[in-house]
Write an enzyme that holds these catalytic residues in place. Structure first.
Site, PDB file in Angstrom:
ATOM      1  N   ASP A  12      -0.873   6.464  11.273  1.00 38.52           N
ATOM      2  CA  ASP A  12      -0.116   5.848  10.172  1.00 38.52           C
ATOM      3  C   ASP A  12       1.310   6.386  10.156  1.00 38.52           C
ATOM      4  O   ASP A  12       1.562   7.414   9.540  1.00 38.52           O
ATOM      5  CB  ASP A  12      -0.837   6.137   8.850  1.00 38.52           C
ATOM      6  CG  ASP A  12      -0.208   5.453   7.659  1.00 38.52           C
ATOM      7  OD1 ASP A  12       0.573   4.509   7.855  1.00 38.52           O
ATOM      8  OD2 ASP A  12      -0.500   5.869   6.531  1.00 38.52           O
TER       9      ASP A  12
ATOM     10  N   GLU B 272       8.472   3.736   4.157  1.00 34.60           N
ATOM     11  CA  GLU B 272       7.288   3.059   3.621  1.00 34.60           C
ATOM     12  C   GLU B 272       6.425   4.009   2.820  1.00 34.60           C
ATOM     13  O   GLU B 272       5.865   3.639   1.784  1.00 34.60           O
ATOM     14  CB  GLU B 272       6.477   2.438   4.766  1.00 34.60           C
ATOM     15  CG  GLU B 272       5.393   1.478   4.311  1.00 34.60           C
ATOM     16  CD  GLU B 272       4.084   2.168   3.948  1.00 34.60           C
ATOM     17  OE1 GLU B 272       3.249   1.551   3.245  1.00 34.60           O
ATOM     18  OE2 GLU B 272       3.888   3.332   4.362  1.00 34.60           O
TER      19      GLU B 272
ATOM     20  N   ASP C  71       8.321   6.666   9.293  1.00 34.36           N
ATOM     21  CA  ASP C  71       8.194   7.816   8.396  1.00 34.36           C
ATOM     22  C   ASP C  71       6.722   8.125   8.169  1.00 34.36           C
ATOM     23  O   ASP C  71       5.849   7.268   8.361  1.00 34.36           O
ATOM     24  CB  ASP C  71       8.882   7.552   7.064  1.00 34.36           C
ATOM     25  CG  ASP C  71       8.255   6.402   6.294  1.00 34.36           C
ATOM     26  OD1 ASP C  71       8.032   5.338   6.899  1.00 34.36           O
ATOM     27  OD2 ASP C  71       7.970   6.566   5.082  1.00 34.36           O
TER      28      ASP C  71
END
Length: 446
Positions: A119, A153, A88
């Site tokens: 990320d 996350e 995610d």
């Protein structure tokens, strides 16, 4: 080394193509309208590890976002390594500020731009590259590998505890590698050995049971916005240090990136100074920090000459390693409840809590990691702290107390994770993939 390096180079083009495909999926779990994209992302990740030859690949969910668990059994006598990443991503923010479309990966000057390029879809790519390189030519993986790719996350991992409880045996490992952190620079790798914790709350102040004409009553009756501003100002002293009593402060390593580090990496405006006292790493890694991250009140477009009866703010607290996040949140609550001026009514609503974590970075697993990183990067890794929070690391440590946890990543100071124009240095990806390949090979039994 040379044979494995050649295999890593050989698989990188396919890994990059797969990374770009993942970046095109708008897997923003925080946006309810794009949750189907998160499910699509999970299916794509599952297919990638099925393609590497993992015989057991599942998409699981315990009331939250879909996660992927892929398992490859260990050879006799070999340890099992859990490789973590998350699929995610953060919302993209103002698209107009991006130099290229946020969900269309675009290379410029050796960096791949796009939301999630670093990320943390690059974490997935790193694991994928290492596994493809190690298994190239029909070779068996030297260790058992479990891949765990989480799907929420960036929303604080609210269902992670349930996932760990429901799949505890499947996720059990001797070594846990979490690929979701920074490197010291594009030339020097890092192992993250401490992380601050996180707590937040919403504070509401009230002075009236209804609004009043500011001309008739201004100067006599306090308005809530003025009260809130004065209350929030008490959270710091004149130097910018946190002024809440009872918060823990630790000690950071004696390292620095140079005198221009902060200004160069943050976009601090000319004439604006840093806050707090002590070295930069002390303030970032080992001291608490408090930030006001949102305020609810009358917007300017709807403002009138009225004394506002109530206003509220969201306050975020970073907790230094060694402190307890829940106790720190209590201290923040007490401060807010006792420092409002003029007897204003204060209500504090606690929010999320994530514990800090300090890692014991010693022992044979860390020796193997440092050797692998030095070989792959041509430079020894720095043991660094992290100002940000990854609360799930403490959850992993609690669930698997005997496992050795390594926190690595493919980000660098120029990544701008969570911000506009997020990017991945493609050479860093290559070095990270090489380091992980060498590390997994080094864990094989003699």
């Amino acid at each position: 080394m040379s044979d494995l390096e050649a295999r890593v180079r050989e698989v990188l083009p396919s890994v990059r193509a797969d990374l770009e495909d993942l970046v095109r999926i708008q897997s923003v779990w925080a946006d309810p309208e794009r949750r189907d994209e998160v499910h699509r992302s999970a299916r794509a990740v599952a297919d990638l590890f099925t393609g590497v030859g993992f015989p057991d690949v599942q998409i699981v969910s315990e009331g939250g976002a879909p996660a992927v668990i892929a398992r490859h059994p260990a050879p006799p006598g070999a340890p099992t390594v859990l490789l973590y990443a998350h699929h995610d991503v953060q919302p993209e923010g103002d698209v107009a500020q991006w130099h290229s479309p946020p969900f269309e990966p675009t290379e410029r000057n050796g960096r791949l731009y796009g939301r999630g390029t670093a990320d943390d879809k690059a974490g997935i790519a790193t694991h994928l590259a290492a596994l493809r390189a190690l298994s190239a030519g029909g070779n068996a993986l030297p260790v058992g590998v479990t891949v765990f790719v989480e799907g929420e996350e960036e929303s604080g991992s609210p269902s992670l505890g349930r996932l760990l409880a429901a799949h505890r045996d499947a996720l059990a490992a001797d070594v846990i590698v979490i690929a979701d952190s920074d490197n010291w620079s594009t030339e020097i790798p890092a192992l993250t050995v401490s992380l601050r914790g996180l707590a937040d709350c919403v504070v509401e102040v009230a002075t009236l049971d209804h609004g009043l004409h500011s001309g008739l009553w201004g100067g006599v009756v306090p308005d809530a916005i003025t009260v809130l501003v004065r209350l929030l100002a008490t959270l710091h002293d004149d130097d910018g240090n946190v002024a809440v009593e009872g918060l823990h402060e630790g000690t950071a390593a004696d390292v620095d990136r140079g005198p221009d580090w902060v200004r160069a990496e943050t976009g601090l405006l000319d004439g604006v100074s840093e806050i707090g006292t002590g070295s930069v790493v002390q303030r970032l890694w080992a001291k608490p920090a408090i930030t006001v991250i949102g305020i609810d009140t009358t917007p300017i477009a709807k403002a009138s000459n009225t004394l506002i009866p109530s206003a509220r703010a969201k306050v975020s607290l970073r907790v230094a390693p060694g402190g307890d996040a829940a106790a720190h949140l209590d201290a923040l609550r007490r401060h807010l409840e006792t420092h409002a001026p003029w007897g204003a009514k204060v209500t504090v609503t606690p929010g999320d809590v994530g514990q800090p974590y300090a890692i014991d970075a010693t022992g044979p697993v860390y020796e193997a990691a440092r050797t692998a990183f030095a070989q792959a990067w041509g430079a020894a890794p720095v043991d660094m702290g992290m100002g940000g929070s990854i609360p799930f690391i403490a959850e992993f440590a609690e669930a698997y107390p005997a496992a050795t946890i390594l926190v690595t990543g493919v980000e660098d100071p120029g990544t701008q994770a969570h911000s506009i124009n997020e990017s991945l240095d493609l050479l860093v990806l290559a070095k990270a993939a090489m380091a992980e390949s060498l590390f997994l090979a080094a864990l094989a039994p003699d």
